[in-house]
Motif scaffolding. Structure first.
Motif, PDB file in Angstrom:
ATOM      1  N   VAL A 282      -1.316 -49.972  28.377  1.00 52.20           N
ATOM      2  CA  VAL A 282      -1.445 -51.208  29.112  1.00 52.20           C
ATOM      3  C   VAL A 282      -2.710 -51.308  30.277  1.00 52.20           C
ATOM      4  O   VAL A 282      -3.653 -52.028  30.163  1.00 52.20           O
ATOM      5  CB  VAL A 282      -0.217 -51.802  29.805  1.00 52.20           C
ATOM      6  N   LEU A 311       1.354 -58.185  34.873  1.00 54.27           N
ATOM      7  CA  LEU A 311       1.971 -57.547  33.827  1.00 54.27           C
ATOM      8  C   LEU A 311       2.276 -56.126  33.782  1.00 54.27           C
ATOM      9  O   LEU A 311       3.223 -55.740  33.535  1.00 54.27           O
ATOM     10  CB  LEU A 311       1.438 -57.797  32.601  1.00 54.27           C
ATOM     11  N   PHE A 336       7.718 -58.152  25.945  1.00 57.27           N
ATOM     12  CA  PHE A 336       6.670 -58.158  24.909  1.00 57.27           C
ATOM     13  C   PHE A 336       6.632 -59.465  24.021  1.00 57.27           C
ATOM     14  O   PHE A 336       5.311 -59.842  23.947  1.00 57.27           O
ATOM     15  CB  PHE A 336       7.125 -56.984  24.049  1.00 57.27           C
ATOM     16  N   ILE A 340       3.746 -60.709  26.908  1.00 55.62           N
ATOM     17  CA  ILE A 340       2.671 -60.133  26.415  1.00 55.62           C
ATOM     18  C   ILE A 340       1.958 -60.987  25.187  1.00 55.62           C
ATOM     19  O   ILE A 340       0.942 -61.250  25.228  1.00 55.62           O
ATOM     20  CB  ILE A 340       3.077 -58.757  25.930  1.00 55.62           C
ATOM     21  N   HIS A 344       0.417 -64.333  27.442  1.00 55.29           N
ATOM     22  CA  HIS A 344      -0.659 -63.528  27.378  1.00 55.29           C
ATOM     23  C   HIS A 344      -1.782 -63.668  26.189  1.00 55.29           C
ATOM     24  O   HIS A 344      -2.691 -64.100  26.299  1.00 55.29           O
ATOM     25  CB  HIS A 344      -0.665 -62.014  27.932  1.00 55.29           C
TER      26      HIS A 344
END
Length: 358
Positions: A282, A311, A336, A340, A344
């Motif tokens: 990440v 994050l 996730f 994520i 995101h």
């Protein structure tokens, strides 16, 4: 000396007879009165018993039904569940679970209010309840999540039932809200499988349905299967930048492995190693993506950098939780899939996709 005449004997006998008749009459009357009282008391007792039975049934209904939707509640479901599991272990047969919940239901509550959200829950529960067989047990599990227990039904039959539920719910038009969809997870119980493992497989199937795009049915295989949950790469994730897409694909792969490891109760050392791999990837990916956004002069650059930092912090929090114990599969899934992928990659990253032409 007083002498009784025969006539006096006659009058005496008549008098005694009359007295005896009077006593018998009074006794009969009193007996009838007593009988009426007893009959009335028996009737009252019978009425009280009937009323008590009705009250007990009413109390049982209140205790076993969900207050909002009117279908069976979780307590009743658990009571019946163990009986059916014991019956299966003794006599054989098939027993299958369907878990489902409403997709993006938080958005409904946030946008339209909880009263409208409750109306949606009630409408869907009533509609699905109408699809059930007499042998099926349908209950509200909690919040916007529901559960169905199917007797004498294998996984293929349960998949058909789940697909029917999905289509029927999708077809409902809720006033002011429109269409609401559900994601469903199906898991057939193995002989003598304990409740926890069986429910984890059903939960994993539900998570999988959500991770693959929602409004679909997935099945929960054995925990020995390595690819129990795989967050698939979808066309909507393509950014137009080949290197960013490769890094995103690797991110999904690492996320799937961590969720699976938590669901399968892998050793803590394995989980920590995977979380360290995630954090490293990440950090590398976000730094690379920020460099690309800076070079193209992306107007949301500063905000995007802040999101990346948050994050990374959240990933480190999950890692710290592992150091003192174990993270919940739901926490890993939320991170996730929700943080994520949805918040995101889909909502934030997609804002600059049209700027990337590599």
């Amino acid at each position: 000396m007083f002498i009784m005449f025969p006539e006096d004997h006659h009058y005496f006998d008549i008098t005694m007879l009359l007295l005896l008749v009077l006593v018998l009459t009074i006794a009969i009357v009193l007996s009838k009165i007593q009988n009426r009282k007893l009959q009335k008391m028996n009737k009252n007792l019978s009425d009280l018993r009937q009323e008590l039975e009705e009250k007990n049934k009413m109390l049982e209904e209140v205790a076993t039904r969900d207050k909002l939707t009117g279908i069976k509640n979780r307590n009743y479901f658990d009571q019946r569940l163990y009986d059916e599991m014991a019956k299966m272990d003794r006599y054989g047969g098939d027993l299958t679970l369907i878990f489902f919940d409403l997709d993006h239901f938080k958005n409904v509550n946030d946008r339209y209010g909880h009263d409208i959200g409750d109306e949606v829950l009630v409408a869907i529960a009533k509609h699905v309840d109408g699809l059930m067989r007499k042998s099926d047990l349908f209950a509200r599990w909690g919040g916007e999540e529901f559960v169905v227990l199917l007797q004498n039904t294998d996984v293929e039959g349960a998949k058909e039932a789940a697909e029917k539920i999905r289509k029927e719910v999708e077809a409902i038009k809720h006033p002011g809200v429109g269409q609401v969809t559900v994601s469903l997870g199906v898991a057939q119980r193995h002989l003598e499988e304990d409740r926890e493992k069986w429910f984890k497989r059903a939960d994993a199937a539900l998570y999988k349905a959500k991770a693959e795009g929602r409004n679909r049915v997935c099945t929960g295989e054995s925990f020995e299967d390595e690819a129990m949950l795989d967050i698939k790469w979808l066309p909507s994730y393509i950014s137009g930048h080949s290197e960013i897409d490769k890094q995103h694909q690797m991110l999904l792969k690492i996320g799937s492995s961590i969720i699976n490891a938590t669901l399968k109760d892998k050793p803590i050392e394995v989980l920590i190693e995977q979380m360290d791999q995630l954090i490293e990837h990440v950090q590398y990916h976000f730094a690379y993506e920020e460099e690309v956004l800076f070079e193209i002069g992306y107007e949301g650059y500063s905000k995007h950098v802040i999101i990346h930092g948050n994050l990374i912090k959240k990933a480190e929090i999950l890692r710290n939780k592992l150091a003192i114990g174990r993270i919940d599969p739901i926490e890993a899934f939320d991170y996730f899939v929700k943080d994520i992928i949805i918040n995101h990659m889909i909502r934030e990253d997609s804002k600059f996709f049209n700027r990337l032409k590599v």
